[in-house]
Design an enzyme around this catalytic site. Structure first.
Site, PDB file in Angstrom:
ATOM      1  N   CYS A 111      24.093 -23.555 -20.567  1.00 18.08           N
ATOM      2  CA  CYS A 111      23.369 -22.299 -20.752  1.00 18.08           C
ATOM      3  C   CYS A 111      22.706 -21.857 -19.441  1.00 18.08           C
ATOM      4  O   CYS A 111      23.418 -21.490 -18.515  1.00 18.08           O
ATOM      5  CB  CYS A 111      22.398 -22.439 -21.922  1.00 18.08           C
ATOM      6  SG  CYS A 111      22.031 -20.848 -22.674  1.00 18.08           S
TER       7      CYS A 111
ATOM      8  N   HIS B 147      24.580 -25.108 -26.414  1.00 10.41           N
ATOM      9  CA  HIS B 147      23.628 -26.228 -26.296  1.00 10.41           C
ATOM     10  C   HIS B 147      24.147 -27.466 -27.026  1.00 10.41           C
ATOM     11  O   HIS B 147      23.716 -27.746 -28.145  1.00 10.41           O
ATOM     12  CB  HIS B 147      22.281 -25.823 -26.898  1.00 10.41           C
ATOM     13  CG  HIS B 147      21.536 -24.850 -26.061  1.00 10.41           C
ATOM     14  ND1 HIS B 147      20.588 -25.221 -25.139  1.00 10.41           N
ATOM     15  CD2 HIS B 147      21.601 -23.502 -26.002  1.00 10.41           C
ATOM     16  CE1 HIS B 147      20.099 -24.156 -24.549  1.00 10.41           C
ATOM     17  NE2 HIS B 147      20.691 -23.100 -25.049  1.00 10.41           N
TER      18      HIS B 147
ATOM     19  N   GLU C  31      23.341 -30.380 -26.688  1.00  8.96           N
ATOM     20  CA  GLU C  31      22.252 -31.360 -26.874  1.00  8.96           C
ATOM     21  C   GLU C  31      21.469 -31.092 -28.157  1.00  8.96           C
ATOM     22  O   GLU C  31      20.635 -31.906 -28.551  1.00  8.96           O
ATOM     23  CB  GLU C  31      21.319 -31.355 -25.649  1.00  8.96           C
ATOM     24  CG  GLU C  31      20.323 -30.206 -25.554  1.00  8.96           C
ATOM     25  CD  GLU C  31      20.931 -28.862 -25.142  1.00  8.96           C
ATOM     26  OE1 GLU C  31      22.163 -28.755 -25.014  1.00  8.96           O
ATOM     27  OE2 GLU C  31      20.144 -27.913 -24.972  1.00  8.96           O
TER      28      GLU C  31
HETATM   29  N1  GLN Z   1      18.983 -16.398 -21.336  1.00 12.25           N
HETATM   30  C1  GLN Z   1      18.608 -17.543 -20.564  1.00 12.25           C
HETATM   31  C2  GLN Z   1      18.746 -17.259 -19.071  1.00 12.25           C
HETATM   32  O1  GLN Z   1      19.310 -16.298 -18.700  1.00 12.25           O
HETATM   33  C3  GLN Z   1      19.460 -18.744 -20.888  1.00 12.25           C
HETATM   34  C4  GLN Z   1      19.160 -19.172 -22.320  1.00 12.25           C
HETATM   35  C5  GLN Z   1      19.283 -20.623 -22.529  1.00 12.25           C
HETATM   36  O2  GLN Z   1      19.417 -21.426 -21.611  1.00 12.25           O
HETATM   37  N2  GLN Z   1      19.186 -20.982 -23.772  1.00 12.25           N
HETATM   38  O3  GLN Z   1      18.266 -18.030 -18.277  1.00 12.25           O
END
Ligand code: GLN
Length: 197
Positions: free
Chosen positions: A79, A172, A174
């Site tokens: 992410c 995610h 995890e």
């Molecule tokens: N939207 C977040 C970002 O741009 C990422 C979201 C996340 O890691 N769950 O950093």
């Protein structure tokens, strides 16, 4: 596991505790990384989800940006961690800090406000059973360079990919009980150790 792998989790902000717990479950020796010298002797590193601008700014403050660029072993970004590893962020915040290590362009918050967070079953290359994936204000991969292997897609966009010793996931892994994505990262770590030995 024959030899215990030493895996770091970048612990500046975000979901580092959940990654550490998953890695320990898989038998790894886990180090929470907050300073560059803690990267020494690690076999791999995970950059967690959270807020990519915050993690990027903190990493630069502590000199971890240059240290991660110089880190010789595999890195897995999830992410926000995927955003940080990318070569380019499309529509990124002005001044979005990127490590530029993976040949992908990412779109932040790509799935839009209506479906900001959702769960879905992904068909992952090489996995006989689908992987249940949690997306939280997730990015997607907008475009990939020629050396990048796309391993899963959601809504027609890559969300899991490998570029050499780097693995990136928009979701995610995890946050579920499914350990398969982390196991794949540990396999990649062992594979790269074989290459470098
Ligand atoms: N939207 C977040 C970002 O741009 C990422 C979201 C996340 O890691 N769950 O950093």
């Amino acid at each position: 596991m024959s030899e215990q792998l030493r895996i770091g989790v970048l612990a500046l902000q975000g979901n580092f505790r959940e990654h550490a717990a998953m890695l320990r479950r898989l038998g790894a020796d886990v180090t929470e990384v907050r300073l560059p010298h803690q990267l020494a002797d690690l076999d791999g590193l995970i950059i967690p989800g959270g807020e990519s601008t915050t993690i990027g700014k903190l990493a630069a403050l502590y000199g971890l940006d240059e240290a991660i660029r110089a880190f010789p072993a595999p890195v897995f970004g999830t992410c926000a961690g995927m955003i940080l590893l990318a070569r380019e962020a499309v529509d990124g915040t002005h001044g979005q800090p990127l490590l530029g290590l993976v040949d992908i362009a990412v779109r932040r918050n790509a799935f839009g406000r209506q479906v900001a967070s959702f769960e879905t079953d992904l068909d992952v290359d090489g996995e006989p059973e689908p992987v249940h994936a949690v997306f939280i204000r997730a990015p997607w991969i907008e475009s990939v360079g020629p050396g990048v292997q796309v391993l899963a897609e959601a809504a027609g966009h890559p969300v899991l990919a490998r570029d050499g010793k780097y693995l990136v996931a928009a979701f995610h892994p995890e946050l579920t009980d499914d350990t398969r994505i982390h196991e794949r990262f540990l396999d990649l770590v062992r594979e790269e150790q074989g290459v470098r030995a």
